[in-house]
Design an enzyme around this catalytic site. Structure first.
Site, PDB file in Angstrom:
ATOM      1  N   CYS A  19      45.396  -7.277  25.102  1.00 23.95           N
ATOM      2  CA  CYS A  19      44.369  -7.973  24.324  1.00 23.95           C
ATOM      3  C   CYS A  19      43.689  -9.043  25.181  1.00 23.95           C
ATOM      4  O   CYS A  19      42.872  -8.697  26.019  1.00 23.95           O
ATOM      5  CB  CYS A  19      44.965  -8.520  23.030  1.00 23.95           C
ATOM      6  SG  CYS A  19      43.705  -8.677  21.753  1.00 23.95           S
TER       7      CYS A  19
ATOM      8  N   GLU B 182      52.790  -3.748  21.370  1.00 19.23           N
ATOM      9  CA  GLU B 182      54.110  -4.338  21.084  1.00 19.23           C
ATOM     10  C   GLU B 182      54.490  -4.238  19.614  1.00 19.23           C
ATOM     11  O   GLU B 182      55.659  -4.394  19.266  1.00 19.23           O
ATOM     12  CB  GLU B 182      54.163  -5.796  21.568  1.00 19.23           C
ATOM     13  CG  GLU B 182      53.341  -6.815  20.789  1.00 19.23           C
ATOM     14  CD  GLU B 182      51.895  -6.954  21.251  1.00 19.23           C
ATOM     15  OE1 GLU B 182      51.367  -5.992  21.838  1.00 19.23           O
ATOM     16  OE2 GLU B 182      51.282  -8.014  21.000  1.00 19.23           O
TER      17      GLU B 182
ATOM     18  N   HIS C   7      47.401  -3.965  20.493  1.00 16.46           N
ATOM     19  CA  HIS C   7      48.732  -4.588  20.630  1.00 16.46           C
ATOM     20  C   HIS C   7      49.837  -3.535  20.520  1.00 16.46           C
ATOM     21  O   HIS C   7      50.375  -3.314  19.442  1.00 16.46           O
ATOM     22  CB  HIS C   7      48.929  -5.652  19.551  1.00 16.46           C
ATOM     23  CG  HIS C   7      48.117  -6.874  19.777  1.00 16.46           C
ATOM     24  ND1 HIS C   7      48.543  -7.928  20.554  1.00 16.46           N
ATOM     25  CD2 HIS C   7      46.876  -7.210  19.354  1.00 16.46           C
ATOM     26  CE1 HIS C   7      47.617  -8.861  20.588  1.00 16.46           C
ATOM     27  NE2 HIS C   7      46.586  -8.449  19.868  1.00 16.46           N
TER      28      HIS C   7
HETATM   29  N1  GLN Z   1      40.898 -14.290  21.786  1.00 15.46           N
HETATM   30  C1  GLN Z   1      40.639 -12.913  22.008  1.00 15.46           C
HETATM   31  C2  GLN Z   1      39.799 -12.305  20.903  1.00 15.46           C
HETATM   32  O1  GLN Z   1      39.698 -12.853  19.842  1.00 15.46           O
HETATM   33  C3  GLN Z   1      41.931 -12.129  22.183  1.00 15.46           C
HETATM   34  C4  GLN Z   1      42.768 -12.067  20.945  1.00 15.46           C
HETATM   35  C5  GLN Z   1      44.166 -11.571  21.203  1.00 15.46           C
HETATM   36  O2  GLN Z   1      44.626 -11.578  22.320  1.00 15.46           O
HETATM   37  N2  GLN Z   1      44.874 -11.199  20.162  1.00 15.46           N
HETATM   38  O3  GLN Z   1      39.235 -11.250  21.082  1.00 15.46           O
END
Ligand code: GLN
Length: 531
Positions: free
Chosen positions: A381, A509, A507
């Site tokens: 992410c 995970e 994600h």
């Molecule tokens: N801050 C980034 C976004 O909003 C990444 C978010 C995250 O890593 N969950 O896209």
């Protein structure tokens, strides 16, 4: 008919109610029963999505895109039961639902009150788990007995037991039995008081799980049994288990907790698959090899902020018969002391998700180090977003490249907001959330990990890779190996000339289990082992 187990906590918080609920779920599943788990959190936030990781720890995202408590991650890792938005309610969400009904006029002019309207709403949430696919529903009540916020939940589960029939409901109370070193004594009084409070609320616990540092003697158990009114064989000792959470079910099973629950609820079991779990523990305890991974993040000091990441790395280790040591690195420390000081010697580097500009330059420096030194790298992410900035600046020579999250007027917005996100003003539940499909390009590292072209992974972010920079990136050796079928958004990217450098916008995970390690974590650990 679905039977219900309620798990409450007493004396102090952080005793591991979630892990115990998950372990009970795992034990019942291993006896052929179908389980579902849910958690009630007594705080007033509607969900933890807007809470700081320092306050709350990780926000766990379900398939249907609910932002939930991290205990749901334990539920999914320990069992096969999928969680959803019906598996985590807060005081805020319960009141919200009741107030919405009131505004619609659904209470037909009645005075709306905590009892019965709030408690009935809680009971409805419990009943949402009922059905032919659930033999046992386990509901964890967050907080501890005696908290003001806890009371409506206790009243609801008391009424639920009364309505459903006591033979169909089990109350399990998790408590602390402290050892006072000065007196060299184990003390039962806090537990007596906590059970006393539970009984004042009308709930007589059936089983006590006692967290303790020292062995609880037969004499102490006798005392607890007598004063708490709980059968002697229903007092379960739970010693601290470090480092592996996955040992908790075994401690419980050794003392016959599974049999006790089965007998008390009159459940019909079918076989026993506990040996699968034992095989996992065997790998954890006697691995054939070892590796060390650095996590470069912002909330490193807070154990639970990256809970699912830490667990997924362990799973990746299980998949390779390896122990994974984790070096936790604060990205701001890299900014202060340089990258070498903190990352020298690690076999893999992972940059997890996150929000806000603080520490971003340290993450970018860590990614550059991984890229230039051929160290396996996994970006998740925000990790993908930082890797894009790093690649743009240092490989594509786009000076000042950035994400518009960190610098609105950057000359090269390689990460930016989609049109639909520009219009969003509310913070709660407005990100790109939950399971979304992704198409993988054959012949890539992503493809060799997943072994198929279509996958689905969970999201939680606002910003995206800016497709305007795709061709430039590709001409410098970046492969875009995964994309969303609908909007052609970048989901996975990887470097051509590197042993293993892979980033994902989602994600992974949230979908890894000890019994089924996520393919990307497995491959990342394999790469870190140099095999
Ligand atoms: N801050 C980034 C976004 O909003 C990444 C978010 C995250 O890593 N969950 O896209």
């Amino acid at each position: 008919m679905t039977k219900h187990i309620f798990v409450t906590g007493g004396v102090v918080s952080s005793l591991g109610k979630g892990l115990n609920a998950a372990s009970i779920g795992m034990l019942l599943e291993s006896r052929g029963l179908k389980v579902k788990l849910q958690k009630f959190d007594p705080y007033v936030n509607v969900d933890p999505g807007t809470m700081s990781p320092y306050e709350h720890g990780e926000v766990y995202v379900t398939e249907d895109g609910a932002e939930t408590d991290l205990d749901l991650g334990h539920y999914e890792r320990f069992t096969h039961s999928d969680t959803s938005k019906h598996c985590n309610y807060t005081t805020g969400s319960i009141y919200n639902a009741v107030i919405m009904k009131e505004r619609k006029g659904e209470y037909l002019g009645k005075t709306v009150q905590v009892i019965p309207h709030i408690t009935n709403e809680i009971i409805e949430c419990i009943q949402r788990l009922d059905g032919p696919d659930t033999d046992v529903a386990i509901s964890e009540i967050g907080g501890i007995v005696g908290d003001i916020e806890n009371q409506p939940f206790l009243e609801a589960i008391r009424q639920f037991g009364q309505r459903t029939g006591r033979e169909n409901v089990l109350y399990i109370h998790l408590t602390l039995v402290p050892y006072l070193s000065a007196a060299e004594e184990i003390k039962t009084k806090p537990t007596q008081h906590s059970v006393g409070m539970l009984r004042q609320a009308g709930i007589q616990p059936d089983i006590l799980i006692c967290r303790t540092e020292k062995h609880i003697s037969a004499e102490i158990k006798e005392k607890l049994s007598l004063f708490c009114n709980v059968d002697r064989n229903a007092i379960i000792e739970e010693r601290d288990v470090k480092p592996y959470l996955y040992e908790i079910p075994l401690i419980l099973v050794e003392q016959g907790l599974d049999k006790l629950i089965i007998q008390k609820l009159g459940l019909k079991t079918n076989g026993n698959t506990l040996h699968k779990w034992l095989a996992i523990l065997d790998i954890l305890k006697n691995p054939q090899q070892a590796t060390e991974i650095a996590i470069v993040g912002k909330y490193i000091c807070h154990q639970s902020s990256y809970e699912s990441i830490y667990e997924s790395l362990i799973h990746g280790g299980i998949g390779n018969n390896a122990r994974v040591r984790v070096r936790r690195v604060e990205s701001e420390d890299i900014e202060k002391n340089g990258v070498q000081t903190h990352l020298e010697g690690v076999k893999g580097i992972l940059v997890p998700g996150g929000f806000g500009v603080r520490g971003v330059e340290g993450k970018i420096a860590a990614i550059r180090y991984a890229r230039e030194k051929n160290i396996p790298f996994f970006g998740i992410c925000l990790g993908l977003q930082c890797a894009s900035i790093e690649f743009a600046r240092n490989v594509c020579a786009l000076k000042g490249a950035n994400s518009t999250e960190f610098e609105v007027n950057t000359p090269h917005p390689v990460i930016s907001l989609l049109e639909e996100q520009h219009k969003v003003s509310h913070k709660g539940g407005t990100m790109r959330l939950g399971a979304q499909p992704c198409i993988i390009q054959p012949g890539t590292k992503a493809f060799s990990a997943y072994g198929r072209e279509e996958i689905s992974e969970r999201h939680r972010h606002r910003y995206e890779f800016n497709n305007g920079y795709k061709e430039l990136f590709q001409s410098h050796g970046m492969i875009f190996s995964g994309r969303s079928p609908k909007d052609d958004l970048v989901e996975i990217m990887e470097l051509k000339d590197h042993p293993w450098f892979l980033c994902v916008q989602f994600h992974p995970e949230f979908k890894s289990k000890p019994t089924n390690p996520h393919p990307l974590f497995k491959e990342f650990i394999r790469a870190s082992l140099g095999t």
